[in-house]
Scaffold this motif. Structure first.
Motif: not given
Length: 185
Positions: A129-132, A158-166
Motif C-alpha cells: 500500500s505504501s509503495l503504491l 492509500l491512493l489519493k488520485n485516480r491512476q491509469t493502467l495499461t
C-alpha cells in the motif's frame, strides 16, 4: 533504471488477504501461471518484502524439502537477495537478507538506481500500500482469484488520485485465476 514489479494474489473484490492475513482463499493457477511466476522471478535479482510477510515468506522457502516438485523455485527464492523493509527490525533474518528502515522513497530510489535486473515485490499488504501510494511500483502482476472474500486486507486504499493502467496481458487459467499484467501510465 530498474523497474519495481509487484506480484500479488488478489480476490475479485480487491482483497489480498483475509482480516488476519489468511490466504486460504488463494486458488493455485495452472502451468501457464506457474511459468509466469517463474519467469518473473528470473527477470529480477532482488526481492522487496515487508517485515510481517517476511516472517512467513522466508521460513516457508527455506524449509522446502528436496522432494518437493517446487524445490528448485524455493531455492531461487532463498538465493535471491531480499530486502526486508521494517521500522522495528534491528537485524535481518534468513538467508541472503538485508533490511531497510530509512525513508521509503529514498530507499526505493537507491535500489532502482543500482545496476542489475528488475526488483520484485511480494508483499505484505501495508508495505505494498505504501509503495503504491508513493508511486514506486512500475508494473503489477495481479493473480485475480475468482472469489469474493467480503473483508480483509486491501492495497489500494492509500491512493489519493485516480491512476491509469495499461493492460499488457491477461492470462486466464482453467482454475479460474486470471493473471493480469499492468503498467502504470
Amino acid at each position: 533504471m530498474r523497474k519495481l514489479k509487484l506480484q500479488m494474489q488478489i480476490s475479485v473484490d480487491g482483497f489480498v488477504a483475509g482480516p488476519n492475513g489468511e490466504e486460504d482463499w488463494v486458488i493455485r493457477g495452472d502451468d501457464k501461471h506457474w511459468q509466469l511466476i517463474n519467469d518473473l522471478a528470473d527477470s529480477s535479482d532482488t526481492i522487496l518484502i515487508g517485515r510481517k510477510m517476511a516472517e512467513t515468506f522466508i521460513p516457508h522457502f527455506e524449509n522446502f524439502a528436496k522432494e518437493n516438485p517446487k524445490f528448485e523455485f524455493a531455492q531461487k527464492m532463498v538465493n535471491t537477495p531480499k530486502v526486508i523493509f521494517s521500522k522495528t527490525l534491528v537485524a535481518p533474518f534468513g538467508s541472503n537478507t538485508t533490511f531497510a528502515s530509512g525513508n521509503l522513497a529514498d530507499e526505493i530510489s537507491q535500489l532502482k538506481n543500482q545496476a542489475g535486473k528488475d526488483i520484485l515485490v511480494y508483499g505484505g499488504a501495508s508495505f505494498v500500500s505504501s509503495l503504491l501510494a508513493g508511486g514506486h511500483i512500475d508494473e503489477m502482476y495481479l493473480l485475480v482469484n475468482p472469489i469474493l472474500i467480503a473483508k480483509g486486507m486491501r492495497i489500494f486504499d492509500l491512493l489519493k488520485n485516480r491512476q491509469t493502467l495499461t493492460l499488457v496481458s491477461a492470462t486466464p487459467s482453467y482454475t479460474g485465476v486470471t493473471a493480469m499484467h499492468y503498467r502504470f501510465g
